[in-house]
Design an enzyme around this catalytic site. Sequence first.
Site, PDB file in Angstrom:
ATOM      1  N   GLU A   1       0.892  -1.171   0.000  1.00  0.00           N
ATOM      2  CA  GLU A   1       0.000   0.000   0.000  1.00  0.00           C
ATOM      3  C   GLU A   1       0.921   1.210   0.000  1.00  0.00           C
ATOM      4  OE1 GLU A   1      -3.197  -0.085  -0.165  1.00  0.00           O
ATOM      5  OE2 GLU A   1      -3.820  -2.043   0.570  1.00  0.00           O
TER       6      GLU A   1
ATOM      7  N   CYS B   1      -2.184   9.057   2.263  1.00  0.00           N
ATOM      8  CA  CYS B   1      -1.859   8.486   0.943  1.00  0.00           C
ATOM      9  C   CYS B   1      -2.940   8.832  -0.069  1.00  0.00           C
ATOM     10  CB  CYS B   1      -1.695   6.978   1.063  1.00  0.00           C
ATOM     11  SG  CYS B   1      -3.051   6.192   1.925  1.00  0.00           S
TER      12      CYS B   1
HETATM   13  P1  NAP Z   1       8.338   5.284   4.539  1.00  0.00           P
HETATM   14  O1  NAP Z   1       9.521   6.123   4.759  1.00  0.00           O
HETATM   15  O2  NAP Z   1       8.336   4.343   3.414  1.00  0.00           O
HETATM   16  O3  NAP Z   1       8.062   4.520   5.915  1.00  0.00           O
HETATM   17  C1  NAP Z   1       7.049   3.560   6.040  1.00  0.00           C
HETATM   18  C2  NAP Z   1       7.582   2.392   6.855  1.00  0.00           C
HETATM   19  O4  NAP Z   1       8.553   1.706   6.086  1.00  0.00           O
HETATM   20  C3  NAP Z   1       8.295   2.829   8.133  1.00  0.00           C
HETATM   21  O5  NAP Z   1       8.078   1.862   9.135  1.00  0.00           O
HETATM   22  C4  NAP Z   1       9.748   2.833   7.704  1.00  0.00           C
HETATM   23  O6  NAP Z   1      10.631   2.724   8.770  1.00  0.00           O
HETATM   24  C5  NAP Z   1       9.759   1.603   6.835  1.00  0.00           C
HETATM   25  N1  NAP Z   1      10.844   1.509   5.871  1.00  0.00           N
HETATM   26  C6  NAP Z   1      11.213   2.434   4.955  1.00  0.00           C
HETATM   27  N2  NAP Z   1      12.203   1.942   4.186  1.00  0.00           N
HETATM   28  C7  NAP Z   1      12.458   0.679   4.632  1.00  0.00           C
HETATM   29  C8  NAP Z   1      13.381  -0.334   4.266  1.00  0.00           C
HETATM   30  N3  NAP Z   1      14.232  -0.187   3.268  1.00  0.00           N
HETATM   31  N4  NAP Z   1      13.352  -1.504   4.948  1.00  0.00           N
HETATM   32  C9  NAP Z   1      12.479  -1.677   5.963  1.00  0.00           C
HETATM   33  N5  NAP Z   1      11.588  -0.752   6.370  1.00  0.00           N
HETATM   34  C10 NAP Z   1      11.576   0.407   5.704  1.00  0.00           C
HETATM   35  O7  NAP Z   1       7.027   6.107   4.362  1.00  0.00           O
HETATM   36  P2  NAP Z   1       6.719   7.540   4.887  1.00  0.00           P
HETATM   37  O8  NAP Z   1       7.227   8.462   3.858  1.00  0.00           O
HETATM   38  O9  NAP Z   1       7.125   7.736   6.287  1.00  0.00           O
HETATM   39  O10 NAP Z   1       5.117   7.409   4.854  1.00  0.00           O
HETATM   40  C11 NAP Z   1       4.357   8.022   3.961  1.00  0.00           C
HETATM   41  C12 NAP Z   1       4.194   7.202   2.685  1.00  0.00           C
HETATM   42  O11 NAP Z   1       3.330   6.113   2.929  1.00  0.00           O
HETATM   43  C13 NAP Z   1       3.523   8.059   1.632  1.00  0.00           C
HETATM   44  O12 NAP Z   1       4.057   7.807   0.361  1.00  0.00           O
HETATM   45  C14 NAP Z   1       2.077   7.584   1.713  1.00  0.00           C
HETATM   46  O13 NAP Z   1       1.345   7.846   0.556  1.00  0.00           O
HETATM   47  C15 NAP Z   1       2.252   6.133   2.007  1.00  0.00           C
HETATM   48  N6  NAP Z   1       1.029   5.576   2.623  1.00  0.00           N
HETATM   49  C16 NAP Z   1       0.264   4.733   1.896  1.00  0.00           C
HETATM   50  C17 NAP Z   1      -0.909   4.215   2.413  1.00  0.00           C
HETATM   51  C18 NAP Z   1      -1.775   3.280   1.613  1.00  0.00           C
HETATM   52  O14 NAP Z   1      -2.617   2.607   2.191  1.00  0.00           O
HETATM   53  N7  NAP Z   1      -1.637   3.210   0.299  1.00  0.00           N
HETATM   54  C19 NAP Z   1      -1.301   4.584   3.701  1.00  0.00           C
HETATM   55  C20 NAP Z   1      -0.509   5.451   4.416  1.00  0.00           C
HETATM   56  C21 NAP Z   1       0.676   5.939   3.864  1.00  0.00           C
HETATM   57  P3  NAP Z   1      11.343   4.042   9.398  1.00  0.00           P
HETATM   58  O15 NAP Z   1      10.243   4.942   9.858  1.00  0.00           O
HETATM   59  O16 NAP Z   1      12.140   3.471  10.508  1.00  0.00           O
HETATM   60  O17 NAP Z   1      12.152   4.665   8.317  1.00  0.00           O
END
Ligand code: NAP
Length: 460
Positions: free
Chosen positions: A228, A262
């Site tokens: 997602e 998102c």
């Molecule tokens: P993010 O940086 O990708 O973080 C999300 C999760 O992934 C966190 O727990 C992060 O850990 C972890 N993570 C990131 N890179 C990783 C890796 N290489 N290995 C393991 N874990 C990893 O996302 P964000 O920018 O904080 O959140 C916003 C994003 O999420 C936006 O793009 C939004 O659109 C999307 N989102 C989508 C939905 C949906 O249902 N489609 C819902 C909500 C949000 P850390 O925090 O420790 O880095």
Amino acid sequence: MAYQSINPNDGKLLKSFEHLSNAQLDQALATAESCFQRWKNKTYGERALILNKAADLLRAHGDDFARLETLEMGKRITEARGEVAFSADILAYYAQHAEAFLAPVQLQPKTGEAHVESSPMGVLFCVEPWNFPYYQLARVAGPQLMAGNVLVVKHAGCVPQCAIAFERLLLDAGLPVGAYTNLLISYEQSDRVIDDPRIQGVALTGSVAAGRSVAARAGQNLKKSTLELGGSDAFIVLDDADLDLAVPWAVWGRMYNGGQTCCAAKRFIVLDSVADEFLARFKTALGALKAGDPMDERTTHGPLSTEGALLQLLAQVDAAVKGGAKLLMGGQRIARPGSFMQTTILTDIQPGNPAFRDEFFGPVVSFYRVKTEDEAVALANDSDFGLGGSVWTRDEARGRRIASRIHTGMVFINNIDWADAALPFGGIKHSGHGRELGPMGIQEFVNKKLVRSGQVAAPV
Ligand code: NAP
């Protein structure tokens, strides 16, 4: 320090946590695996008792849960209360419906009897984002625990206290140790978890970059994953739209959760004949929002989740303007403590400008003016993302025709992308694959086993 809880309203450090050691991580996985061997044999009724209890506890202590997320990631307190209540609804929804959703499905082969039965897969690894610190967890815990799976969960680095509070909630409700385990781990340890043979599937909600990394690792291990990811949803205003409805929902659609959703409305695509009036009213309404402490119920504009998120958004707006976009309002941080961004409107965004394709995760409007309905649909579909979108028109049949032409996982007519426990949520293209919530969300990590019986003549 790995996991840091910092109040984005004033930048003060609240608490920090070390990563687990690898030995602690291995122990957590062993406990989860042995718990699964018992949890999978519980009846739906036994599991439902615990999840209903968790929903009750969440409602009973709703304000405490809400205040914690407001402190950790700056969600306005009224929205935080709403998220907590919705999370409880999701747990209760799956407690009520899981058995029916996973009931054996009878098939009609030419001879004999056949059915498909659903059984849990085992220990699942979930990686979750900070923007809905409880709802994102309920979205996986509700269906997967009811299906008989057990979960190990890596939550985002900035919401460790919410992560721990949700785990505590489930244990307090009577969930056995190992059925849901919060893991404070690094990315390297996350890879280690995905590689571990005890893990049977991976569910990630987060950015495109995280999705690429985690799904690639799962793929190398031949493990199923659901993703997602981000979105850049179109908000299409047709020439017959009711602007008294569309403008307030445009504000809500862009500004709910500080714009950090998102499926927020991100690209506003408006037909020429109503564009001036829509834009003027939208700008006035955005300008009337008052930045303040998200703990104060009167605040209408809260901070972004972290200072890093603010700096990234400011850099994106700068790049958009350098690329030729016009700044109609905002574009700066707000001169006060904390990580606050002005409400911002960008216009004249041409293909080739990074803003044309990127996701703005905060209070930044991308405004587009188009001449025709076809142009609106083409622009809406000209995106790497495919999560949701909305169409605003007084003619519902026209709205449905347009909805059918939009390439996303969800489209809404005269309302905005909002979730309901009963409705499937998810996208296509760079917004990911798989669905959460509704009857579909519980089917993602179950074995659909065909069982066929009946007398067939011996082969000659
Ligand atoms: P993010 O940086 O990708 O973080 C999300 C999760 O992934 C966190 O727990 C992060 O850990 C972890 N993570 C990131 N890179 C990783 C890796 N290489 N290995 C393991 N874990 C990893 O996302 P964000 O920018 O904080 O959140 C916003 C994003 O999420 C936006 O793009 C939004 O659109 C999307 N989102 C989508 C939905 C949906 O249902 N489609 C819902 C909500 C949000 P850390 O925090 O420790 O880095």
